[in-house]
Each structure stands twice: as C-alpha cells, then as structure tokens.
Design a protein around this motif. Structure first.
Motif, PDB file in Angstrom:
ATOM      1  N   UNK A  25       1.052  -1.458   0.284  1.00 62.18           N
ATOM      2  CA  UNK A  25      -0.353  -0.264   0.034  1.00 62.18           C
ATOM      3  C   UNK A  25       0.819   1.153   0.487  1.00 62.18           C
ATOM      4  N   UNK A  26       1.923   1.114   0.636  1.00 63.05           N
ATOM      5  CA  UNK A  26       3.049   2.776   0.992  1.00 63.05           C
ATOM      6  C   UNK A  26       3.875   2.508  -0.751  1.00 63.05           C
ATOM      7  N   UNK A  27       3.768   1.608  -1.436  1.00 61.94           N
ATOM      8  CA  UNK A  27       4.737   1.752  -2.656  1.00 61.94           C
ATOM      9  C   UNK A  27       3.193   2.140  -3.353  1.00 61.94           C
ATOM     10  N   UNK A  28       2.090   1.499  -3.263  1.00 58.95           N
ATOM     11  CA  UNK A  28       1.493   2.068  -4.080  1.00 58.95           C
ATOM     12  C   UNK A  28       1.224   3.653  -3.788  1.00 58.95           C
ATOM     13  N   UNK A  29       1.032   3.960  -2.902  1.00 57.14           N
ATOM     14  CA  UNK A  29       0.719   5.554  -2.799  1.00 57.14           C
ATOM     15  C   UNK A  29       1.678   6.045  -2.910  1.00 57.14           C
ATOM     16  N   UNK A  32       2.174   6.548  -6.775  1.00 58.42           N
ATOM     17  CA  UNK A  32       0.355   7.571  -7.210  1.00 58.42           C
ATOM     18  C   UNK A  32       1.312   9.183  -7.125  1.00 58.42           C
ATOM     19  N   UNK A  33       1.139   9.387  -6.186  1.00 56.95           N
ATOM     20  CA  UNK A  33       2.143  10.719  -5.882  1.00 56.95           C
ATOM     21  C   UNK A  33       3.259  10.857  -6.808  1.00 56.95           C
ATOM     22  N   UNK A  34       4.121  10.475  -7.429  1.00 51.36           N
ATOM     23  CA  UNK A  34       4.659  10.422  -8.362  1.00 51.36           C
ATOM     24  C   UNK A  34       4.419  10.636  -9.402  1.00 51.36           C
ATOM     25  N   UNK A  35       3.716  10.346  -9.595  1.00 44.29           N
ATOM     26  CA  UNK A  35       2.211  10.236 -11.052  1.00 44.29           C
ATOM     27  C   UNK A  35       3.102   9.070 -12.025  1.00 44.29           C
ATOM     28  N   UNK A  36       3.128   7.858 -11.335  1.00 40.75           N
ATOM     29  CA  UNK A  36       4.367   6.943 -12.128  1.00 40.75           C
ATOM     30  C   UNK A  36       2.824   6.030 -11.675  1.00 40.75           C
ATOM     31  N   UNK A  53       9.277  -3.936  -9.669  1.00 37.47           N
ATOM     32  CA  UNK A  53      10.013  -3.039  -8.254  1.00 37.47           C
ATOM     33  C   UNK A  53      11.209  -2.486  -9.973  1.00 37.47           C
ATOM     34  N   UNK A  54      12.126  -4.131  -9.887  1.00 41.51           N
ATOM     35  CA  UNK A  54      13.169  -3.251 -10.821  1.00 41.51           C
ATOM     36  C   UNK A  54      12.983  -2.991 -11.758  1.00 41.51           C
ATOM     37  N   UNK A  55      12.154  -3.789 -12.715  1.00 34.95           N
ATOM     38  CA  UNK A  55      11.606  -3.251 -13.950  1.00 34.95           C
ATOM     39  C   UNK A  55      11.473  -2.012 -14.555  1.00 34.95           C
ATOM     40  N   UNK A  56      10.896  -1.891 -13.883  1.00 33.48           N
ATOM     41  CA  UNK A  56      10.465  -0.150 -13.701  1.00 33.48           C
ATOM     42  C   UNK A  56      11.324   0.848 -13.184  1.00 33.48           C
ATOM     43  N   UNK A  57      12.056   0.916 -11.903  1.00 33.99           N
ATOM     44  CA  UNK A  57      13.134   1.229 -11.719  1.00 33.99           C
ATOM     45  C   UNK A  57      14.725   1.328 -12.916  1.00 33.99           C
ATOM     46  N   UNK A  58      14.408   0.574 -13.428  1.00 30.44           N
ATOM     47  CA  UNK A  58      15.172   0.617 -15.004  1.00 30.44           C
ATOM     48  C   UNK A  58      14.470   1.379 -15.498  1.00 30.44           C
ATOM     49  N   UNK A  59      13.817   1.365 -16.045  1.00 32.40           N
ATOM     50  CA  UNK A  59      13.005   1.894 -17.191  1.00 32.40           C
ATOM     51  C   UNK A  59      12.640   3.298 -17.147  1.00 32.40           C
ATOM     52  N   UNK A  60      12.851   4.016 -15.548  1.00 32.81           N
ATOM     53  CA  UNK A  60      12.729   5.283 -15.488  1.00 32.81           C
ATOM     54  C   UNK A  60      14.832   6.161 -15.691  1.00 32.81           C
ATOM     55  N   UNK A  61      15.215   4.647 -14.942  1.00 33.94           N
ATOM     56  CA  UNK A  61      16.638   5.746 -15.392  1.00 33.94           C
ATOM     57  C   UNK A  61      17.223   5.888 -16.700  1.00 33.94           C
ATOM     58  N   UNK A  62      16.906   4.788 -17.541  1.00 38.10           N
ATOM     59  CA  UNK A  62      17.114   4.713 -18.906  1.00 38.10           C
ATOM     60  C   UNK A  62      15.501   5.799 -19.824  1.00 38.10           C
ATOM     61  N   UNK A  68      12.183   9.442 -12.114  1.00 36.57           N
ATOM     62  CA  UNK A  68      13.178   8.774 -11.398  1.00 36.57           C
ATOM     63  C   UNK A  68      13.259   9.407 -10.152  1.00 36.57           C
ATOM     64  N   UNK A  69      14.117  10.656 -10.441  1.00 36.14           N
ATOM     65  CA  UNK A  69      14.289  11.507  -9.564  1.00 36.14           C
ATOM     66  C   UNK A  69      13.088  11.997  -8.660  1.00 36.14           C
ATOM     67  N   UNK A  70      12.501  12.004  -8.705  1.00 39.08           N
ATOM     68  CA  UNK A  70      10.887  12.730  -8.075  1.00 39.08           C
ATOM     69  C   UNK A  70      10.137  11.035  -7.716  1.00 39.08           C
ATOM     70  N   UNK A  71      10.396  10.873  -8.237  1.00 44.37           N
ATOM     71  CA  UNK A  71       9.788   9.365  -7.589  1.00 44.37           C
ATOM     72  C   UNK A  71      11.131   8.974  -5.717  1.00 44.37           C
TER      73      UNK A  71
END
Length: 115
Positions: A25-29, A32-36, A53-62, A68-71
């Motif tokens: 729930x905290x991750x989802x919250x 959502x706040x980061x508009x991802x 989560x790993x895949x999402x972070x990787x795509x954000x960095x790339x 990514x920084x906002x998250x």
C-alpha cells in the motif's frame, strides 16, 4: 530499528509482523504521488514485486530520469546512499536502487505501525 540488509530479510520481517500488505500500500501510495502508473496488487508475491519494481526503476533511469528523481524524492530515499552506488552498470544500479526504495518504504510502514 535495524533495517534489513537483504530483500529476503525485509520480506521475512514484513511477513512476521503481518505488514507486507501495508508495504505494498505504501509503495502504491508513493508511486501515485510521483505520477507513475504502477499499481501493485496487495497479494503480489515478493519475487514478482522485486522483479516488477526493478524493471520499473530500470526503465525510469533509462527513459525518464526526471520521473526517477521525483520518485526518489517522494519516497525519501537517502541521497548519500544513492550517491555511493556505482552507476557503471545500469542493471546493477537499478537493482540496488530498488532495494533502497523497498528499505525506505519498509521503514515508513514499520514506524507507522510502531507509533
């Protein structure tokens, strides 16, 4: 509070305290706040959570470094910890950042439950 040093230890601790759903729930919250656009199901298996989560972070960095920084800012991941990471291998970097995100989210959930 001593933060878990491995993914497995983090998940074990969350499960022992029956707080794994709160972690999701905290991750989802925060996502959502980061508009991802990422919504984890509360019953997601820990291995699937880590992979997604790993895949999402990787795509954000790339592809979208500002998101990514906002998250990281929204989640409040320690800047000194991020700066200590080796950025030469993007896969390894995103895996380590994923764990830092989970650690910080776990810390929030643990404190909310404790106090």
């Amino acid at each position: 509070m001593r933060l878990p040093t491995t993914f497995d230890a983090l998940v074990d601790q969350a499960n022992q305290l029956n707080l794994y759903p709160k972690l999701i729930q905290q991750l989802n919250k925060d996502f959502l706040l980061a508009n991802i656009d990422m919504d984890f199901h509360e019953e997601v298996l820990p291995t699937s959570l880590k992979l997604l989560l790993h895949e999402t972070v990787y795509k954000l960095i790339q592809n979208n470094f500002s998101e990514y920084l906002n998250l990281l800012y929204i989640i409040d991941v320690s800047e000194p910890k991020i700066k200590r990471l080796d950025g030469s291998d993007m896969r390894q970097l995103s895996e380590e950042v994923t764990f830092l995100i989970l650690q910080r989210e776990w810390q929030k959930v643990w404190y909310k439950n404790r106090f």
